[in-house]
Scaffold this motif. Structure first.
Motif, PDB file in Angstrom:
ATOM      1  N   TRP A 135      38.779  22.036 -60.002  1.00  0.00           N
ATOM      2  CA  TRP A 135      40.102  22.647 -60.133  1.00  0.00           C
ATOM      3  C   TRP A 135      41.170  21.637 -60.509  1.00  0.00           C
ATOM      4  N   GLY A 161      36.287  34.498 -54.485  1.00  0.00           N
ATOM      5  CA  GLY A 161      36.329  33.248 -53.742  1.00  0.00           C
ATOM      6  C   GLY A 161      36.191  33.517 -52.255  1.00  0.00           C
ATOM      7  N   HIS A 170      44.057  21.791 -51.801  1.00  0.00           N
ATOM      8  CA  HIS A 170      43.396  22.838 -52.575  1.00  0.00           C
ATOM      9  C   HIS A 170      44.312  23.905 -53.183  1.00  0.00           C
ATOM     10  N   LEU A 174      43.740  25.426 -57.049  1.00  0.00           N
ATOM     11  CA  LEU A 174      42.992  26.689 -57.025  1.00  0.00           C
ATOM     12  C   LEU A 174      43.797  27.796 -57.687  1.00  0.00           C
ATOM     13  N   SER A 177      43.653  27.419 -61.341  1.00  0.00           N
ATOM     14  CA  SER A 177      42.327  27.747 -61.868  1.00  0.00           C
ATOM     15  C   SER A 177      42.130  29.253 -61.961  1.00  0.00           C
TER      16      SER A 177
END
Length: 237
Positions: A135, A161, A170, A174, A177
């Protein structure tokens, strides 16, 4: 003491067939939904652990087959890829991604073993494509995609996910992405333990990117008895 990247590498780089190990003893695990659909998958219980979030997301896939039928699906941070295996029974194509090549190689072994359990259906799981995806390669900063980033595949209809946020580093990569790989009007389905750090940052960034929360579902983990939520997020047209 490991830093975040080293810990992530240690978590992701697993091998189901480590040299010197006995041959894995594959056993069936059945995922059942509330509407009566079920899927039997094969894993070696001595080597793997199915996280509750992964099971919750897989049950959603079984309960919502019409949302997956003839669709292109992407799973981010797939690990063992249980939701991907389930959704591949209905979707046109499933793209399974993880940070490390070790995780992808392990998943390839899982898919091969599960295919061998269905000699009567030689096409089963052949619609799954595996690739690594970091990512951090997608985002340059909070506002922009990384310069020159070219997705490895065309935008998908559904992104899946499960418990993919577990450090404060993260959320923004994320979110970027998800945005980069989901088509306008597409759906993100995310299952996560409620106590996970960074969830609010992740959803705030998705809203900034014109995502809308269309539904949430409360769940309790089968193994850890913790509280989980399943979020449905729609990307604007």
């Amino acid at each position: 003491e490991l830093n975040v990247d080293e810990a992530r590498d240690a978590l992701c780089n697993f091998d189901l067939f480590e040299e010197g190990d006995d041959e894995p003893e594959w056993e069936p695990m059945t995922i059942r939904s509330s509407n009566g659909h079920e899927a039997s998958l094969y894993f070696d219980p001595a080597r793997v652990w199915i996280w509750d979030a992964s099971r919750i997301l897989s049950e959603w896939c079984l309960e919502n087959t019409t949302l997956l039928s003839s669709k292109r699906v992407l799973e981010l941070g797939s690990g063992l890829g249980v939701p991907s295996l389930v959704s591949s029974l209905y979707a046109e194509e499933v793209i399974v991604t993880d940070y490390s090549q070790g995780a992808i190689d392990g998943l390839a072994d899982v898919i091969q073993q599960n295919r061998q359990q269905h000699p009567e259906n030689p096409s089963i799981y052949t619609n799954m494509k595996l690739c690594t995806l970091d990512w951090n390669d997608v985002i340059r900063d909070e506002q922009e995609l990384a310069q020159g980033y070219v997705p490895k595949f065309e935008p998908v209809d559904v992104v899946l996910g499960s418990d993919v946020i577990y450090t404060t580093e993260h959320p923004l990569p994320l979110a970027a992405s998800v945005d980069a790989h989901l088509r306008p009007g597409g759906l993100l389905i995310l299952a996560a333990k409620n106590i996970r750090t960074g969830l609010s940052t992740f959803f705030d960034d998705l809203k900034r990117r014109s995502f809308e929360c269309v539904a949430t579902e409360a769940h309790v983990g089968q193994n850890d008895r913790e509280d989980y939520t399943l979020w449905h997020m729609r990307k604007a047209l």
